[in-house]
Design a protein around this motif. Structure first.
Motif, PDB file in Angstrom:
ATOM      1  N   MET A  56       0.416 -17.078  -5.764  1.00 42.60           N
ATOM      2  CA  MET A  56      -0.798 -16.861  -5.035  1.00 42.60           C
ATOM      3  C   MET A  56      -0.908 -17.164  -3.804  1.00 42.60           C
ATOM      4  N   ARG A  57       0.224 -17.911  -3.330  1.00 43.06           N
ATOM      5  CA  ARG A  57      -0.031 -18.074  -1.792  1.00 43.06           C
ATOM      6  C   ARG A  57       0.133 -16.689  -1.082  1.00 43.06           C
ATOM      7  N   TYR A  58       0.959 -16.011  -1.507  1.00 43.29           N
ATOM      8  CA  TYR A  58       1.368 -14.534  -1.034  1.00 43.29           C
ATOM      9  C   TYR A  58       0.310 -13.482  -1.432  1.00 43.29           C
ATOM     10  N   ALA A  59      -0.127 -13.651  -2.562  1.00 45.59           N
ATOM     11  CA  ALA A  59      -1.199 -12.628  -3.085  1.00 45.59           C
ATOM     12  C   ALA A  59      -2.512 -12.655  -2.119  1.00 45.59           C
ATOM     13  N   VAL A  60      -2.926 -13.963  -2.025  1.00 42.50           N
ATOM     14  CA  VAL A  60      -4.310 -14.127  -1.087  1.00 42.50           C
ATOM     15  C   VAL A  60      -3.881 -13.757   0.336  1.00 42.50           C
ATOM     16  N   ASN A  61      -2.780 -14.081   0.856  1.00 41.23           N
ATOM     17  CA  ASN A  61      -2.302 -13.809   2.147  1.00 41.23           C
ATOM     18  C   ASN A  61      -2.125 -12.455   2.284  1.00 41.23           C
ATOM     19  N   VAL A  62      -1.680 -11.830   1.445  1.00 40.10           N
ATOM     20  CA  VAL A  62      -1.317 -10.202   1.751  1.00 40.10           C
ATOM     21  C   VAL A  62      -2.578  -9.473   1.774  1.00 40.10           C
ATOM     22  N   ALA A  63      -3.613  -9.752   0.636  1.00 38.65           N
ATOM     23  CA  ALA A  63      -4.917  -9.442   0.533  1.00 38.65           C
ATOM     24  C   ALA A  63      -5.766  -9.419   2.050  1.00 38.65           C
ATOM     25  N   LEU A  64      -5.921 -10.681   2.594  1.00 39.47           N
ATOM     26  CA  LEU A  64      -6.593 -10.959   3.470  1.00 39.47           C
ATOM     27  C   LEU A  64      -5.795 -10.177   4.893  1.00 39.47           C
ATOM     28  N   VAL A  65      -4.541 -10.265   4.899  1.00 40.78           N
ATOM     29  CA  VAL A  65      -4.002  -9.551   6.260  1.00 40.78           C
ATOM     30  C   VAL A  65      -4.039  -8.222   6.113  1.00 40.78           C
ATOM     31  N   THR A  66      -4.040  -7.618   4.938  1.00 39.35           N
ATOM     32  CA  THR A  66      -4.112  -6.131   4.517  1.00 39.35           C
ATOM     33  C   THR A  66      -5.471  -5.622   4.804  1.00 39.35           C
ATOM     34  N   ALA A  67      -6.417  -6.378   4.854  1.00 35.86           N
ATOM     35  CA  ALA A  67      -7.892  -6.065   4.960  1.00 35.86           C
ATOM     36  C   ALA A  67      -8.150  -5.963   6.513  1.00 35.86           C
ATOM     37  N   MET A  68      -7.093  -6.769   7.388  1.00 36.66           N
ATOM     38  CA  MET A  68      -7.198  -6.517   8.929  1.00 36.66           C
ATOM     39  C   MET A  68      -6.153  -5.589   9.437  1.00 36.66           C
ATOM     40  N   LEU A  69      -5.057  -5.551   8.890  1.00 39.59           N
ATOM     41  CA  LEU A  69      -4.087  -4.821   9.568  1.00 39.59           C
ATOM     42  C   LEU A  69      -3.524  -3.900   8.393  1.00 39.59           C
ATOM     43  N   ASN A  70      -3.672  -2.874   8.499  1.00 40.71           N
ATOM     44  CA  ASN A  70      -3.174  -1.707   7.551  1.00 40.71           C
ATOM     45  C   ASN A  70      -3.149  -0.288   8.291  1.00 40.71           C
ATOM     46  N   PRO A  71      -2.265   0.640   7.831  1.00 41.22           N
ATOM     47  CA  PRO A  71      -2.094   1.758   8.582  1.00 41.22           C
ATOM     48  C   PRO A  71      -3.558   2.614   8.913  1.00 41.22           C
ATOM     49  N   VAL A  72      -4.623   2.193   8.284  1.00 40.64           N
ATOM     50  CA  VAL A  72      -5.896   2.917   8.422  1.00 40.64           C
ATOM     51  C   VAL A  72      -6.752   2.288   9.686  1.00 40.64           C
ATOM     52  N   THR A  73      -6.631   0.966   9.666  1.00 40.57           N
ATOM     53  CA  THR A  73      -7.362   0.423  10.787  1.00 40.57           C
ATOM     54  C   THR A  73      -6.582   0.203  11.990  1.00 40.57           C
TER      55      THR A  73
END
Length: 305
Positions: A56-73
């Protein structure tokens, strides 16, 4: 009547303001990291598997980071020149987190965080063979004193060493190698790319194991803390990034040790834990040796400017 013209901040004024803001952010980050550890310990007492807490530590972290940093944005953010090293770094971070949550089942917050803060001492030793940054004799003395502080906390051979302390050493070792890998990647990939990959390997590694480690939390508190470990960790690292964007790392580094104070306070308020005199003495030795290393680095930089 003519109104006075608004004052324009001078470069020195802006620099001082950025310095104060950066230090303030750096002082806030350890509060979130201490909250992360406290949440992990609460979950252990609620009967939640530490590996599920890690997931859960990484699931929440990855979800938040991916929302801001991803190949689209951020086009190209997933492009790395050192993919194996990025994967290894992400796995080291996962190993550090898992060992920390496993240790917290039996140990006080102050014990686990104090031993973790010996990681910079291990980095100073590893930087020679792995990065070509060899330590001077004075630095080696400071490192030796710091590890003496770890021995004071653990006190091997006196019948007081708990098996859970092995997880603390695993946490410290993984975190030290994680720092070395981060420094090595700085020469090849952007910080955004490194942040993007940070939690992915741990999440991908844990996801297939989820059916075997999943147990529905028995209380609303456990559900809240499961989300909290991700939020606390993400917020803490985000504050670190904001702080380092304003102030040099050598200025900020000493303030990370305030996490020990918050860990002692939370340990007492939430769990009723009172650190032993040996833990406090060992912590002081580790912090003192870490500050000595920072002072030597600062003096070296002044001589080379």
């Amino acid at each position: 009547m003519t109104l006075p013209a608004p004052s324009v901040p001078t470069p020195d004024t802006r620099a001082r303001r950025d310095r104060l803001v950066g230090i303030g952010l750096m002082c806030l980050a350890p509060i979130f990291f201490a909250g992360l550890d406290a949440s992990g310990k609460i979950l252990a007492r609620e009967g939640v598997d530490p590996l599920l807490t890690t997931f859960m530590r990484y699931a929440v972290n990855v979800a938040l980071v991916t929302a801001m940093l991803n190949p689209v944005t951020r086009p190209g953010v997933a492009r790395t020149r050192r993919l194996p090293l990025q994967v290894a770094r992400s796995l080291l971070l996962f190993g550090s987190t898992a060992c920390n949550f496993l240790a917290l089942r039996s140990l006080q917050l102050a014990e686990t965080v104090s031993i973790q803060f010996a990681a910079p001492l291990a980095v100073a030793l590893l930087a020679g063979p792995l990065l070509g940054e060899w330590s001077s004799r004075r630095r080696l003395v400071a490192i030796a004193v710091g590890f003496l502080g770890v021995i004071v906390i653990v006190r091997p051979g006196l019948g007081t060493m708990q098996p859970a302390l092995l997880f603390c050493f695993g946490n410290m070792s993984c975190y030290a190698l994680y720092i070395v890998a981060t420094r090595k990647l700085a020469a090849y990939d952007s910080s955004a790319t490194t942040i993007f990959y940070s939690g992915l390997a741990g999440l991908l590694l844990m996801s297939p194991l989820l059916p075997w480690i999943w147990t529905a939390p028995a209380s609303p508190l456990a559900w809240t803390m499961l989300v909290g470990v991700g939020l606390f960790g993400t917020a803490g690292h985000w504050l670190l990034v904001l702080a380092h964007a304003r102030v040099p790392a050598n200025v900020l580094a000493p303030f990370i040790y305030t996490q020990i104070l918050w860990s002692v306070l939370l340990g007492f308020l939430v769990f009723g834990d009172v650190p032993s005199g040996w833990t406090l003495l060992g912590s002081a030795i580790i912090v003192g040796s870490g500050l000595a290393l920072l002072a030597q680095d600062a003096a070296h930089r002044r001589r080379t400017v």
